[in-house]
Scaffold this active site. Structure first.
Site, PDB file in Angstrom:
ATOM      1  N   ASP A   1      18.500 -34.762  46.205  1.00 17.06           N
ATOM      2  CA  ASP A   1      19.148 -35.441  47.323  1.00 17.06           C
ATOM      3  C   ASP A   1      19.855 -34.394  48.169  1.00 17.06           C
ATOM      4  O   ASP A   1      20.453 -33.456  47.640  1.00 17.06           O
ATOM      5  CB  ASP A   1      20.167 -36.465  46.816  1.00 17.06           C
ATOM      6  CG  ASP A   1      20.795 -37.250  47.965  1.00 17.06           C
ATOM      7  OD1 ASP A   1      20.143 -38.179  48.469  1.00 17.06           O
ATOM      8  OD2 ASP A   1      21.934 -36.919  48.367  1.00 17.06           O
TER       9      ASP A   1
ATOM     10  N   MET B   1      21.478 -28.316  56.608  1.00 21.83           N
ATOM     11  CA  MET B   1      21.638 -28.937  55.298  1.00 21.83           C
ATOM     12  C   MET B   1      22.973 -28.437  54.750  1.00 21.83           C
ATOM     13  O   MET B   1      23.174 -27.230  54.587  1.00 21.83           O
ATOM     14  CB  MET B   1      20.482 -28.555  54.372  1.00 21.83           C
ATOM     15  CG  MET B   1      20.569 -29.182  52.990  1.00 21.83           C
ATOM     16  SD  MET B   1      19.027 -29.048  52.018  1.00 21.83           S
ATOM     17  CE  MET B   1      18.995 -27.277  51.642  1.00 21.83           C
TER      18      MET B   1
ATOM     19  N   HIS C   1      27.014 -40.809  48.038  1.00 19.83           N
ATOM     20  CA  HIS C   1      26.703 -39.860  49.115  1.00 19.83           C
ATOM     21  C   HIS C   1      27.190 -38.453  48.785  1.00 19.83           C
ATOM     22  O   HIS C   1      27.319 -37.617  49.670  1.00 19.83           O
ATOM     23  CB  HIS C   1      27.238 -40.335  50.474  1.00 19.83           C
ATOM     24  CG  HIS C   1      26.512 -41.544  50.991  1.00 19.83           C
ATOM     25  ND1 HIS C   1      25.196 -41.508  51.398  1.00 19.83           N
ATOM     26  CD2 HIS C   1      26.921 -42.826  51.136  1.00 19.83           C
ATOM     27  CE1 HIS C   1      24.832 -42.715  51.784  1.00 19.83           C
ATOM     28  NE2 HIS C   1      25.849 -43.526  51.627  1.00 19.83           N
TER      29      HIS C   1
ATOM     30  N   ASP D   1      24.017 -38.642  43.758  1.00 18.84           N
ATOM     31  CA  ASP D   1      22.892 -39.435  44.231  1.00 18.84           C
ATOM     32  C   ASP D   1      21.569 -38.949  43.654  1.00 18.84           C
ATOM     33  O   ASP D   1      20.651 -39.750  43.441  1.00 18.84           O
ATOM     34  CB  ASP D   1      22.853 -39.436  45.756  1.00 18.84           C
ATOM     35  CG  ASP D   1      24.032 -40.197  46.366  1.00 18.84           C
ATOM     36  OD1 ASP D   1      24.799 -40.818  45.594  1.00 18.84           O
ATOM     37  OD2 ASP D   1      24.192 -40.163  47.592  1.00 18.84           O
TER      38      ASP D   1
END
Length: 201
Positions: A20, A33, A180, A185
């Site tokens: 994730d 990212m 999150h 996750d």
């Protein structure tokens, strides 16, 4: 012309690694990212046998320095990560992705690593771009990606765009919270991966 009998390359097991990512925009390059987490879900043998693992046992997590100045506030708000802090303290992407590649190769010894995601398209896009941009290669190859949303649609025989976690049988879903936080996750998603692969609707 077909290959002679016995000359085909023997299939290797697949090791599913749930990944994730959290990012500050819709695509890599213009946007960054900011964190990614990974958890080993299970091993799929060529004979069809699937061995699920405890996804908390083998994990990887890094927070990254942003690679540009642009960001989408709504995307950044999803993760709650402090972008200004990551500018100062985040890991260099080249270092973090090299460490991740080494980790994938270690945990996947004797098997081919496969990234699993729900849906995989967003996370794979960022992860693959970052791997090629900062390390020049991907331990998953160019297509070692399992989309759990497509897997469910196929097994349940429903249109892909009709799939949502809220419509899935409860026994397929993880009992863990979706926070999150990329590692939380990824672990939750590994439960879904293991449940889906064992599911016979």
């Amino acid at each position: 012309m077909s290959a002679p009998h016995g000359s085909r390359r023997k299939a290797r097991p697949s090791l599913y690694i749930s990944v994730d990512i959290e990012a500050d925009g819709p695509i890599p390059g213009p946007y960054s990212m900011l964190s990614f987490g990974a958890a080993v879900a299970g091993r799929h043998e060529p004979d069809g046998t699937y061995l699920p693992y405890d996804p908390q046992e083998r994990t990887f997590y890094r927070e990254l320095r942003p690679i540009g100045e642009d960001f989408v506030p709504e995307a950044l708000a999803v993760s709650g990560l402090d972008r200004a802090r990551l500018v100062r303290e985040g890991a260099e992407p080249a270092t973090a992705l090299a460490e991740f590649t080494a980790w994938v190769r270690e945990v996947a010894t004797g098997a081919q690593p496969v990234m699993a995601g729900y849906p995989a398209s967003y996370d794979w896009t960022f992860l693959y771009w970052y791997l090629l941009r900062f390390t020049g290669e991907s331990p998953f190859g160019h297509s070692g990606c399992l989309d759990l949303k497509s897997l469910y649609a196929t097994k349940a025989n429903v249109p892909l765009r009709a799939v949502a976690k809220g419509t899935m049988p409860r026994q397929l879903l993880s009992t863990r919270r979706h926070t999150h936080h990329a590692l939380d996750d990824a672990i939750e998603q590994a439960d879904l991966c293991n449940n889906l692969l064992a599911w016979e609707p």
